[in-house]
Structure formats: structure tokens, C-alpha cells
Motif scaffolding. Sequence first.
Motif: not given
Ligand code: NVA
Length: 303
Positions: A123, A158, A222-223, A226-227, A261-262
Motif C-alpha cells: 500500500l 483512491n 472503501d474509507t 485514507s491514512m 478492503c477494510q
Molecule cells: N484507502 C485506504 C485503504 C486502507 C487499506 C487507505 O489508504 O487508508
Amino acid sequence: MKQDLLTFSDWTPDALHSLLELALTMKQSPAAYANVLAGKSVAAVFEKPSLRTRVSFDIGINKLGGHMVYLDCQAGKLAGREDAVDMAANLACWADAIVARVFSHQTLEQFASAAKVPVVNALCDKYHPCQALADYLTLYETFGQVKGLTLAYVGDGNNVTHSLLLAGALLGCNQVVVTPPGHEADPAIVAKATTIGQATGASIVQTTQISDAAGADALYTDTWLSMGDDTPLTTIKEKFMPYQVNEDMMAITGAKYVLHCQPAHRDLEITGSLIDSSKSLLMLEAENRMHGQNAILTHLLGA
Ligand code: NVA
Ligand code: CP
């Protein structure tokens, strides 16, 4: 020459099909692969938190007879201590592969250029290829095929969206990306997926209208944050709430299944009741993270 997995954008349809088949075979016949990573060590560098990726890599590598060393950059002791190229070159002196979750895709490119061993993207800001492989394995098992299906991603454009687009296009899976205005997927990645899709028969649609997802076989979300994105939830909630994936949206689109995806945020991007319903593929996706990644490592390490 060593191969990395930073994105699927440079893969051929045949290569991705083979990887998907390998993942399924490894899932179905674990005993046959119990020693493919015997004597091999993987260094896993995480600049961001993780539950699924970290644990599925660690346990998955163990099931293949290998060993993973987890490097925690979040504690601040490693972050910024040396340049990315030096860290990667050092890790490659001992490890047979490097798995990395980073803030910037550029860091992965530096890792890949400096390390003499394969680098796997766990990621980054732009891509999440291990997630996409697990998701298409999930659809493959559920529908018996991926080619010709339509996946509608609803929410924030994203990293997850980008990898679903690229891998989906390679596998011939039609893509509808539905986002609020201003949150579209990266146009260059949409264009790349469109070009790939022209060769594989996959159509790619980027839209702000939920109605364009009608007829999709499955919805994906998805969220909304994102982080690393510290936008307050309150400022985007109003904009995103019409894009919540819920029972009504499933009925309107006719989608049979839902993916995520969680980590999921119940009753924000998806309702808790839908996560818990028979339409939910979330736990199969989580399970398949390990099988997909085991196939990736087996392929890259030539085991
Ligand atoms: N789009 C999210 C995915 C987390 C698995 C993120 O980047 O935080
Ligand atoms: N889906 C996913 O990558 O989960 P983690 O952030 O928990 O690893």
C-alpha cells in the motif's frame, strides 16, 4: 533479472491471469506449497498502521516455510533515520524480498532501484495491488469468472480504486467508478485502465452518478478518508453520505455482492447491516489477502 510488484500497470493480461490461477491453486492445495519459501526471509517495512496486510503476510510466509521480519517505522525510530535507498540496499543484504507500506509511491521506486531483491507494494498513496489481487480472487471464486463481470466502486477515488481499475482492466472486468465531484480517481490511471481495457474488452466509466452503477454484479467501497488524510470527517460527511453503500443502493443497482478492503467504518461508507449480511464478501477478501500474497511471493522469488 529481479521483478518487483509496485503496480500492475506494466503487467500483461496473461501474466495477471496466471498469478490469479496460482493464488487459487495455492489456496486449494496448501500442502504442495508448504516449503516453497524454505530458508527465505522477507523484510516488511511499514510506515503506516496495518492489521490485514501485516498479519496476512507474516502468517502466509510462515505457511510457505519462510520467515518475516517486521520493521515498525511508526514508532519513529526508523523513520527519517537514513535515506530510503540506503535502507533498501541494506535490507537486501539479508532479505530475499522486501514488502513495504509507505506514504509515497516514490519511496517504493527508490526501494526498488536500490534493492537487488524484489520489492512488493503493501500500500502506498497511489496503489494497493495486493488488495486488488485478493479482490479479484474473491470475485473469481464467487462468480466462477472475472472477465465480463461489472464491478462498481462507490466512494473516494483512491489507492484501492486505482489498483482495482488496473487489475480489473487487465482481467477484462468492466469498471464503474462512482465518486462525489472532486474525488475522482487519478485521470492518468483511468486513462491507462481504459487503454488496457480496449485490448481486453473491459469498459471503464468514471462518473458522479449512482445510477451509472445499475446492472453491476458487485459494489465496492472503501474509507472516505485514507491514512494520512487529516481532513475532518465532518467536512466531507455531507458530500459522501449520498454515496454510502447500503441496502437501498444494492437494490437500486441490482448488485448481488458487496466488497470492502477494510478497515470499514460502519454506517459511514457502508452500513453495518450490509457488512453482516449474506451479500458481504468482506471476510473472503480478507482471507484471500494471504493467498494472493503467497502467490505474489512465490512468483517473484521464482520458488
Ligand atoms: N484507502 C485506504 C485503504 C486502507 C487499506 C487507505 O489508504 O487508508
Ligand atoms: N485492507 C488492508 O490493507 O488492511 P490493513 O490496512 O489492515 O492492512
